[in-house]
Design a protein around this motif. Structure first.
Motif, short mmCIF file in Angstrom:
data_model
loop_
_atom_site.label_atom_id
_atom_site.label_comp_id
_atom_site.label_asym_id
_atom_site.label_seq_id
_atom_site.Cartn_x
_atom_site.Cartn_y
_atom_site.Cartn_z
N ALA A 42 52.21 41.40 38.59
CA ALA A 42 51.67 40.42 39.39
C ALA A 42 52.75 39.44 38.90
O ALA A 42 53.95 39.50 38.11
CB ALA A 42 50.45 39.36 39.41
N LEU A 102 45.34 32.81 35.92
CA LEU A 102 45.02 34.44 36.05
C LEU A 102 43.42 34.74 36.84
O LEU A 102 43.72 35.86 36.89
CB LEU A 102 44.91 35.37 34.74
CG LEU A 102 46.88 35.04 34.00
CD1 LEU A 102 46.54 36.05 32.38
CD2 LEU A 102 47.78 34.82 34.66
N ILE A 121 44.29 36.77 39.94
CA ILE A 121 44.70 37.84 40.16
C ILE A 121 44.27 39.15 39.89
O ILE A 121 43.71 39.53 39.41
CB ILE A 121 46.42 37.94 39.96
CG1 ILE A 121 46.11 37.61 38.34
CG2 ILE A 121 46.90 36.34 40.83
CD1 ILE A 121 47.57 37.57 37.94
N SER A 122 42.53 38.36 39.25
CA SER A 122 41.79 39.31 39.20
C SER A 122 41.62 40.67 39.41
O SER A 122 40.74 41.74 38.66
CB SER A 122 40.04 38.33 38.13
OG SER A 122 39.62 37.73 39.87
N GLU A 123 41.23 40.39 41.00
CA GLU A 123 40.99 41.11 41.53
C GLU A 123 42.29 42.52 41.35
O GLU A 123 42.18 43.71 40.96
CB GLU A 123 40.64 40.80 43.40
CG GLU A 123 39.25 40.44 42.45
CD GLU A 123 38.96 40.13 44.61
OE1 GLU A 123 39.01 40.19 45.99
OE2 GLU A 123 37.88 39.09 45.14
N THR A 124 43.34 41.99 41.73
CA THR A 124 44.75 42.40 41.41
C THR A 124 44.57 43.04 39.74
O THR A 124 45.41 44.83 40.06
CB THR A 124 46.05 41.70 41.85
OG1 THR A 124 45.42 41.33 42.45
CG2 THR A 124 47.42 42.20 42.37
N SER A 146 44.76 47.52 39.74
CA SER A 146 45.95 48.19 39.12
C SER A 146 45.40 49.18 37.60
O SER A 146 46.33 50.35 38.11
CB SER A 146 46.74 46.90 38.38
OG SER A 146 45.90 46.56 36.96
N GLN A 178 50.89 40.86 43.88
CA GLN A 178 50.65 39.69 44.57
C GLN A 178 51.74 38.79 43.76
O GLN A 178 52.15 38.82 41.73
CB GLN A 178 49.87 39.28 43.50
CG GLN A 178 48.61 38.36 44.24
CD GLN A 178 47.16 38.21 43.74
OE1 GLN A 178 46.53 38.76 43.25
NE2 GLN A 178 46.87 36.53 43.70
N SER A 179 51.79 37.52 44.81
CA SER A 179 53.05 36.64 43.72
C SER A 179 52.34 35.24 43.51
O SER A 179 51.45 34.73 44.59
CB SER A 179 54.20 36.50 45.60
OG SER A 179 54.77 38.26 44.72
N VAL A 180 52.51 35.21 43.13
CA VAL A 180 52.07 33.42 41.97
C VAL A 180 53.46 32.26 42.04
O VAL A 180 54.07 32.01 41.05
CB VAL A 180 51.22 32.95 40.32
CG1 VAL A 180 50.52 32.14 41.12
CG2 VAL A 180 50.27 34.93 40.70
#
Length: 394
Positions: free
Chosen positions: A190, A228, A231-234, A238, A250-252
């Protein structure tokens, strides 16, 4: 990456990497304490000077070593990474030296890592990065560099490892963003930045104790908090992604908190202190403050901060000067641009601003970073004149 393994027969012997000089106890050192206590009294032990004679920007102790053995730390500066051991008796021993093949590289930061092998053995590693934006993963045990992470948009100013998942690495970059990496799969996960991200270089970052939030700061005078959880699924993906298509990084774009009210200049160091934040700028002080997070739903990003205390010290007007917390969070230290090191007892609730000042007549260059050993009994500082300074508790 060229690697040298160096042994010193005595702490006063010169080598191709550094020369160490013992304490002469002739009035060259002093420790002025406003409140003398056994717990935080430090005494000068020795110093070393690396032969590249360029600024040392980073230092970190290995937190995963055998506590029965003398502690090991690493320094970074120029295109060099050097490992030292704090030998009993107050001396330093050079263990290894890594030299990047690119002479233009200038390492700014380092981070200790570890992995568990199939035989349940712990292998300690080092992540280093700097001017060229490459993250080198080194193995001191194998005397080699393992791999390099590519993808940062510019120089990398700081690295941090996740407190719960040792394969997750965070980098703060000159390209105004932070990046989250998976070291096991060598995958960029991310990018934290963009619409409401930093508007200039990100100089420092840190995970909270549970690894659920990241705090960052930079040249735009701002301090931002990132969650964070979204983005836990991303992160999970990974570890298992095997498609021929590029990984869906993923972009935050939106932090959960952002403020410019704590400092009025570059913010070059930030650390979590429980649920509080410690941060510093070029203002001769480290500020302890509390972010006022909104509990209800709101379309705006919270920005109110309550300043609780300021730890003031003198002659620190330049940026990229890092303070350090001990591993049990009871002591804090920072250096200034005249070579002094200041130590605060964070358990002293009655007089939290009281400090010890560590000085040596030969230590007169800016102290870029300090670091405590895991047991808190040794303090190491690195300076602009390529010197490494060791202080030990009385």
């Amino acid at each position: 990456m060229k690697i040298k393994k160096i042994k010193l027969s005595s702490p006063a012997t010169g080598t191709s990497s550094c020369d160490t000089e013992p304490d002469t106890s002739d009035g060259n050192t002093s420790v002025s304490e406003t409140r003398k206590t056994k717990r935080r009294g430090f005494k000068f032990s020795t110093y070393a000077k690396e032969d590249h004679r360029k600024s040392l920007f980073g230092v970190a102790f290995n937190p995963y070593g055998n506590p029965a053995l003398p502690p090991v730390f690493a320094t970074v500066g120029s295109n060099r990474v050097t490992l030292y051991q704090c030998v009993e008796g107050g001396t330093l021993s050079v263990l290894q030296s890594y030299c990047d093949p690119c002479k233009d590289e200038n390492f700014y930061t380092l981070c200790w890592l570890y992995t568990v092998t199939d035989k349940d053995q712990v292998e300690v590693k080092l992540a280093v990065a700097g001017k060229r934006g490459l993250i080198r993963i080194l193995s001191p045990e194998r005397l080699t560099d393992l791999f390099t992470l590519l993808g940062s948009g510019d120089s990398i100013n700081e690295l941090k490892v996740h407190p719960k998942d040792k394969f997750i690495l965070l980098s703060a970059s000159k390209d105004n963003s932070l990046r989250l990496w998976n070291l096991k799969t060598r995958q960029l996960i991310a990018i934290l930045g963009g619409l409401q991200g930093h508007r200039d270089e990100v100089l420092s970052c840190d995970f909270d104790l549970m690894g659920k939030h990241v705090i960052s700061c930079g040249m735009d005078h701002s301090i931002k908090m990132w969650s964070l959880e979204g983005i836990s699924e991303t992160v999970e993906l990974s570890y298992t992604y095997q498609s021929e298509k590029p990984f869906p990084v993923q972009s935050v774009h939106f932090p959960v908190f952002s403020t410019r009210s704590v400092h009025r200049n570059y913010v070059d160091c930030v650390r979590w202190f429980g649920k509080l934040i410690l941060s510093k700028s070029c203002e001769n002080k480290i500020v302890c403050w509390k972010p006022e997070l909104e509990t209800g739903q709101s379309s705006t990003i919270p920005e109110q901060a309550e300043v609780l205390h300021s730890f003031e010290y003198g002659n620190c007007h330049i940026w990229y000067m890092r303070f350090a917390l001990s591993f049990n969070y009871d002591t804090m230290a920072a250096g200034n641009q005249s070579g002094k090191v200041f130590v605060w007892d964070l358990l002293n609730e009655d007089e939290p601003s009281k400090q010890s000042t560590l000085t040596h007549q030969k230590c007169s260059s800016p102290v870029r970073q300090v670091c405590f050993s895991p047991d808190g009994t040794t303090l190491v500082a690195v300076a602009d004149d390529a010197t490494v300074w060791r202080w030990d508790k009385n």
